[in-house]
Design a protein around this motif. Structure first.
Motif, mmCIF file in Angstrom:
data_model
loop_
_atom_site.group_PDB
_atom_site.id
_atom_site.type_symbol
_atom_site.label_atom_id
_atom_site.label_comp_id
_atom_site.label_asym_id
_atom_site.label_seq_id
_atom_site.Cartn_x
_atom_site.Cartn_y
_atom_site.Cartn_z
ATOM 1 N N GLY A 104 -39.907 16.074 21.897
ATOM 2 C CA GLY A 104 -40.263 16.494 23.252
ATOM 3 C C GLY A 104 -39.038 16.893 24.056
ATOM 4 O O GLY A 104 -39.077 17.832 24.856
ATOM 5 N N VAL A 105 -37.936 16.185 23.830
ATOM 6 C CA VAL A 105 -36.677 16.529 24.500
ATOM 7 C C VAL A 105 -36.187 17.882 23.992
ATOM 8 O O VAL A 105 -35.773 18.746 24.772
ATOM 9 C CB VAL A 105 -35.620 15.424 24.272
ATOM 10 C CG1 VAL A 105 -34.346 15.738 25.046
ATOM 11 C CG2 VAL A 105 -36.161 14.064 24.682
ATOM 12 N N ILE A 106 -36.273 18.086 22.683
ATOM 13 C CA ILE A 106 -35.873 19.369 22.094
ATOM 14 C C ILE A 106 -36.775 20.493 22.613
ATOM 15 O O ILE A 106 -36.305 21.607 22.878
ATOM 16 C CB ILE A 106 -35.909 19.293 20.550
ATOM 17 C CG1 ILE A 106 -34.842 18.298 20.059
ATOM 18 C CG2 ILE A 106 -35.688 20.672 19.919
ATOM 19 C CD1 ILE A 106 -34.916 17.995 18.566
ATOM 20 N N ALA A 107 -38.054 20.207 22.775
ATOM 21 C CA ALA A 107 -39.002 21.212 23.285
ATOM 22 C C ALA A 107 -38.609 21.668 24.690
ATOM 23 O O ALA A 107 -38.708 22.858 25.010
ATOM 24 C CB ALA A 107 -40.416 20.640 23.283
ATOM 25 N N VAL A 108 -38.151 20.740 25.532
ATOM 26 C CA VAL A 108 -37.694 21.096 26.880
ATOM 27 C C VAL A 108 -36.458 21.997 26.790
ATOM 28 O O VAL A 108 -36.344 22.990 27.518
ATOM 29 C CB VAL A 108 -37.389 19.833 27.711
ATOM 30 C CG1 VAL A 108 -36.651 20.180 29.003
ATOM 31 C CG2 VAL A 108 -38.686 19.098 28.033
ATOM 32 N N TYR A 109 -35.558 21.671 25.884
ATOM 33 C CA TYR A 109 -34.366 22.504 25.648
ATOM 34 C C TYR A 109 -34.769 23.937 25.298
ATOM 35 O O TYR A 109 -34.239 24.902 25.844
ATOM 36 C CB TYR A 109 -33.544 21.884 24.516
ATOM 37 C CG TYR A 109 -32.435 22.762 23.988
ATOM 38 C CD1 TYR A 109 -31.184 22.804 24.612
ATOM 39 C CD2 TYR A 109 -32.627 23.549 22.843
ATOM 40 C CE1 TYR A 109 -30.162 23.611 24.117
ATOM 41 C CE2 TYR A 109 -31.614 24.350 22.347
ATOM 42 C CZ TYR A 109 -30.383 24.376 22.987
ATOM 43 O OH TYR A 109 -29.372 25.185 22.487
ATOM 44 N N LEU A 110 -35.755 24.076 24.408
ATOM 45 C CA LEU A 110 -36.226 25.406 23.995
ATOM 46 C C LEU A 110 -36.895 26.144 25.152
ATOM 47 O O LEU A 110 -36.697 27.353 25.327
ATOM 48 C CB LEU A 110 -37.208 25.278 22.827
ATOM 49 C CG LEU A 110 -36.661 24.711 21.513
ATOM 50 C CD1 LEU A 110 -37.785 24.547 20.499
ATOM 51 C CD2 LEU A 110 -35.553 25.600 20.942
ATOM 52 N N ALA A 111 -37.672 25.398 25.949
ATOM 53 C CA ALA A 111 -38.402 26.017 27.060
ATOM 54 C C ALA A 111 -37.451 26.550 28.130
ATOM 55 O O ALA A 111 -37.760 27.528 28.809
ATOM 56 C CB ALA A 111 -39.366 25.003 27.674
ATOM 57 N N GLU A 112 -36.315 25.887 28.287
ATOM 58 C CA GLU A 112 -35.353 26.350 29.285
ATOM 59 C C GLU A 112 -34.579 27.568 28.788
ATOM 60 O O GLU A 112 -34.168 28.423 29.562
ATOM 61 C CB GLU A 112 -34.382 25.205 29.613
ATOM 62 C CG GLU A 112 -33.595 25.414 30.887
ATOM 63 C CD GLU A 112 -32.111 25.650 30.653
ATOM 64 O OE1 GLU A 112 -31.393 25.834 31.645
ATOM 65 O OE2 GLU A 112 -31.670 25.666 29.496
ATOM 66 N N LYS A 113 -34.425 27.673 27.472
ATOM 67 C CA LYS A 113 -33.573 28.719 26.888
ATOM 68 C C LYS A 113 -34.347 29.962 26.440
ATOM 69 O O LYS A 113 -33.800 31.058 26.445
ATOM 70 C CB LYS A 113 -32.819 28.122 25.691
ATOM 71 C CG LYS A 113 -31.701 28.986 25.163
ATOM 72 C CD LYS A 113 -30.852 28.228 24.146
ATOM 73 C CE LYS A 113 -29.738 29.125 23.633
ATOM 74 N NZ LYS A 113 -28.902 28.442 22.621
ATOM 75 N N TYR A 114 -35.616 29.790 26.073
ATOM 76 C CA TYR A 114 -36.404 30.896 25.513
ATOM 77 C C TYR A 114 -37.679 31.128 26.323
ATOM 78 O O TYR A 114 -38.135 30.245 27.039
ATOM 79 C CB TYR A 114 -36.789 30.593 24.057
ATOM 80 C CG TYR A 114 -35.611 30.535 23.122
ATOM 81 C CD1 TYR A 114 -35.157 31.672 22.454
ATOM 82 C CD2 TYR A 114 -34.929 29.335 22.918
ATOM 83 C CE1 TYR A 114 -34.071 31.615 21.592
ATOM 84 C CE2 TYR A 114 -33.840 29.271 22.059
ATOM 85 C CZ TYR A 114 -33.410 30.418 21.406
ATOM 86 O OH TYR A 114 -32.335 30.358 20.568
ATOM 87 N N LYS A 115 -38.245 32.307 26.143
ATOM 88 C CA LYS A 115 -39.480 32.647 26.852
ATOM 89 C C LYS A 115 -40.683 32.188 26.031
ATOM 90 O O LYS A 115 -41.214 32.946 25.211
ATOM 91 C CB LYS A 115 -39.543 34.160 27.104
ATOM 92 C CG LYS A 115 -40.675 34.554 28.056
ATOM 93 C CD LYS A 115 -40.714 36.064 28.264
ATOM 94 C CE LYS A 115 -41.826 36.447 29.220
ATOM 95 N NZ LYS A 115 -43.169 36.009 28.769
#
Length: 238
Positions: A83-94
């Motif tokens: 879930g933490v990694i998912a937030v990282y992806l959401a901030e960086k990618y569309k």
């Protein structure tokens, strides 16, 4: 035809088995492309020595990029550290929507841990120490997880926390009320800090940490599917 992709990311010291019931449910009910990768050092046999947190980020990014190449719409589901990694992806990618299951922005509920240890000790006095499933679970995790890996996990969380206000896509945050690994304050912290204008917090009354395997799992599956399919999300805690 518009393709939809869904990336499901497991947790620290875990494997895709942690998210498999939800992934299988969605696979049966949709025509989406669903991916459940294994993060470096994880899987059936843990090999975490020498693995750094940026390798977990990079592996998840590669999987997301591959999905984005074939899908116009992409959802990310992350469990615990995933879930933490998912937030990282959401901030960086569309990406389009975010589902955060037992997301580990805080970790280890000390009260529940103390209760577990008391149960282990009580069984120990009864000479059933080695048979206690809690003891076996903790022992196996402790033996297989080097301290360096725990430090890398903490670095990962510290790296992502400040990014939460920059995430603006619809988010469903899920937490089991009996979770002994991630305390309830993690879900409330996440709900309050994430920048999404559309966000929902689902509390599962009977569930522990592994919500995809818990007694409330069918409610969870239905709510995740509904969230991913619906156009407009009503904010709130339920």
């Amino acid at each position: 035809m518009m393709m939809i992709g869904c990336l499901c990311i497991h947790g620290f010291t875990g494997s895709p088995d942690e998210v498999a019931p939800l992934a299988e449910y969605l696979q049966k009910r949709t025509d989406w492309v669903i991916k459940t990768p294994t993060l470096p050092g994880h899987g059936k046999r843990l090999q975490l020595k020498g693995i750094t947190y940026d390798q977990w980020f990079q592996a998840a990014e590669r999987e997301l990029q591959a999905l984005m190449e074939i899908c116009e719409t992409v959802y990310v589901i992350g469990f615990s550290m995933g879930g933490v990694i998912a937030v990282y992806l959401a901030e960086k990618y569309k990406i389009d929507k975010l589902v955060l299951l037992s997301a580990a922005f805080y970790y280890v509920n000390p009260r529940q841990l103390i209760k577990d240890i008391h149960e282990i000790v009580r069984d120990g006095w009864r000479r059933r120490f080695r048979e206690n499933p809690l003891f076996i679970r903790y022992k196996n995790k402790i033996l297989a997880t080097p301290l360096t890996a725990i430090l890398e996990f903490r670095k990962l969380v510290n790296e992502v926390r400040p990014r939460l206000p920059n995430v603006h896509i619809p988010a469903l945050i899920v937490q089991g009320e009996k979770d002994a690994i991630v305390p309830m304050k993690s879900a409330h912290y996440l709900y309050n800090k994430i920048g999404s204008s559309q966000k929902k917090l689902l509390l599962l009354r009977e569930s522990y940490h592994h919500v995809c395997h818990g007694p409330d799992r069918y409610l969870l599956f239905c709510e995740v599917e509904k969230f991913l399919r619906e156009n407009k999300l009503e904010n709130g805690i339920y």
